[in-house]
Scaffold this motif. Structure first.
Motif, short mmCIF file in Angstrom:
data_model
loop_
_atom_site.label_atom_id
_atom_site.label_comp_id
_atom_site.label_asym_id
_atom_site.label_seq_id
_atom_site.Cartn_x
_atom_site.Cartn_y
_atom_site.Cartn_z
N VAL A 242 0.84 -1.20 0.00
CA VAL A 242 0.00 0.00 0.00
C VAL A 242 0.87 1.25 0.00
O VAL A 242 0.67 2.17 -0.81
N ARG A 243 1.84 1.30 0.91
CA ARG A 243 2.71 2.48 0.99
C ARG A 243 3.44 2.72 -0.33
O ARG A 243 3.54 3.85 -0.81
N ARG A 244 3.98 1.65 -0.91
CA ARG A 244 4.75 1.80 -2.14
C ARG A 244 3.87 2.27 -3.29
O ARG A 244 4.25 3.18 -4.05
N GLU A 245 2.70 1.67 -3.46
CA GLU A 245 1.83 2.05 -4.57
C GLU A 245 1.39 3.51 -4.48
O GLU A 245 1.37 4.22 -5.48
N VAL A 246 1.04 3.95 -3.27
CA VAL A 246 0.62 5.35 -3.10
C VAL A 246 1.78 6.28 -3.40
O VAL A 246 1.62 7.31 -4.07
N ALA A 247 2.97 5.93 -2.93
CA ALA A 247 4.15 6.76 -3.20
C ALA A 247 4.48 6.79 -4.69
O ALA A 247 4.78 7.86 -5.25
N GLU A 248 4.42 5.62 -5.35
CA GLU A 248 4.74 5.55 -6.77
C GLU A 248 3.76 6.32 -7.63
O GLU A 248 4.14 7.04 -8.55
N GLU A 249 2.47 6.17 -7.35
CA GLU A 249 1.46 6.69 -8.27
C GLU A 249 1.13 8.16 -8.05
O GLU A 249 0.87 8.88 -9.02
N VAL A 250 1.11 8.62 -6.80
CA VAL A 250 0.72 10.02 -6.55
C VAL A 250 1.70 10.79 -5.67
O VAL A 250 1.45 11.94 -5.33
N GLY A 251 2.82 10.17 -5.30
CA GLY A 251 3.85 10.89 -4.57
C GLY A 251 3.49 11.27 -3.15
O GLY A 251 3.99 12.26 -2.62
N LEU A 252 2.62 10.48 -2.50
CA LEU A 252 2.22 10.76 -1.12
C LEU A 252 2.70 9.66 -0.19
O LEU A 252 2.90 8.52 -0.61
#
Length: 352
Positions: A242-252
């Motif tokens: 979850v953390r990685r996907e959110v960081a990768e896709e929207v930079g949060l």
């Protein structure tokens, strides 16, 4: 007193057993069919079959929805004979489940793995006429099916696709053999067993407490936004994915997350959608969209999302040529995530 307690406990046990017995006996019956080829073949005699053509299910239109017709074994045998196919093909069917009365449900693709010399593309119109229905891509029809048919056809397509793609052993290169239920394939040369698999996918609704973040891919229908989603990498925990996907896709950066539910999803190749709510710090909400992954992403207010949930006909083009903002249909787990947030947008999430 002890005698009375003993009678009361036995009555309570019998009551509990009655509550559980239908589910337990059905589950054990299905296990028997998966493990015993003879029992599964016997179940086909009184079972019902859903039909596919190149992974597209046979459907019939009924008012504003599709229905998935069932066929008996005798009806299926007559159909196969009529179109020049050996009734041995019925062994290519896969077990989907059963009713509470133990009527087993199967699915058979009339084209995949067929050795019939008749051209499949020529057969399709004839089959549709004979069957009084149409073979429609599941992705196009899924949200116009009732919940039971949607679940069964999703399972069926995933199993049929898996068997079509795993006909050879990755170790020996030899053809693998499917068991009668389709719950596994075995390599005769080395006895390696292959089981159908699903790919884990995290689907996450990000919120800052007052807004939620929704995104769209270029492949989405016009105007539709959904939660963020991505495949889990090998070695990752759910929280890390979850953390990685959110960081990768929207930079949060995710501060907290909470598990919601899960759902099997047949596209593109059978996934287990693991739905979560995630929160970010209110002061750290600036989006940096990864355009290799997404077409767009934005924050939406509670009122905007609630209005979109109530929208009945999102496909209608507006006068200015644009399409209204709309959300995934009710059968999709993304819809459930978004609905949960609308009903309780400020609920505190559990620490990640």
């Amino acid at each position: 007193m002890s005698l009375y307690c003993g009678i009361a406990c036995r009555r309570k046990s019998l009551w509990c057993y009655r509550l559980l017995s239908t589910y337990v006996t059905k589950t054990r019956y299905l296990l028997e069919l998966k493990e015993d080829d003879d029992a599964c073949k016997t179940a086909q005699q009184t079972g019902a079959f859903y039909l596919f053509h190149s992974l597209a299910p046979l459907l019939q239109k009924s008012e504003h929805q599709y229905l998935a017709p069932q066929h008996s074994l005798s009806e299926l045998e007559k159909l196969l004979a009529k179109f020049g196919q050996d009734t041995q093909r019925i062994e290519d069917s896969v077990l989907l489940g059963c009713s509470e009365k133990h009527e087993a449900w199967f699915a058979l693709d009339l084209v995949l793995n067929s050795s019939s010399p008749i051209n499949a593309s020529l057969q399709k119109p004839q089959m549709e006429t004979e069957l009084k229905g149409s073979f429609i891509e599941l992705r196009k029809a899924l949200f116009q099916l009732n919940e039971k048919d949607a679940s069964l056809l999703s399972t069926a397509q995933a199993l049929l696709r898996w068997h079509d793609a795993h006909q050879f052993c990755s170790r020996s290169g030899q053809p693998t053999k499917k068991n009668m239920a389709g719950s596994k394939r075995v390599c005769p040369s080395n006895k390696i067993i292959y089981y159908p698999q699903m790919a884990p996918v995290v689907i996450t609704l990000v919120s800052d407490g007052t807004q939620c973040l929704l995104a769209r891919q270029s492949s989405f229908p016009k105007g539709m936004y959904s939660a963020l989603a991505g495949f889990c990498d090998i070695g990752e925990s759910l929280e890390e994915a979850v953390r990685r996907e959110v960081a990768e896709e929207v930079g949060l950066e995710v501060e907290r997350l909470q598990y919601s539910a899960s759902q099997h999803w047949p596209f593109p190749n059978s996934s287990l959608m693991i739905a979560c709510h995630a929160t970010v710090k209110p002061g750290q909400t600036e989006i940096q969209v990864n355009l290799r992954e997404l077409e767009a992403a934005a924050w939406f207010s509670h009122d905007e999302v609630a209005t979109a949930l109530r929208r009945n006909n999102p496909y209608t083009q507006q006068q200015n040529g644009t399409f209204p903002f709309w959300l995934p249909p009710k059968l999709a787990i993304a819809h459930q995530l978004i609905k949960e947030w609308v009903e309780k947008p400020t609920c505190s999430a559990l620490p990640a």
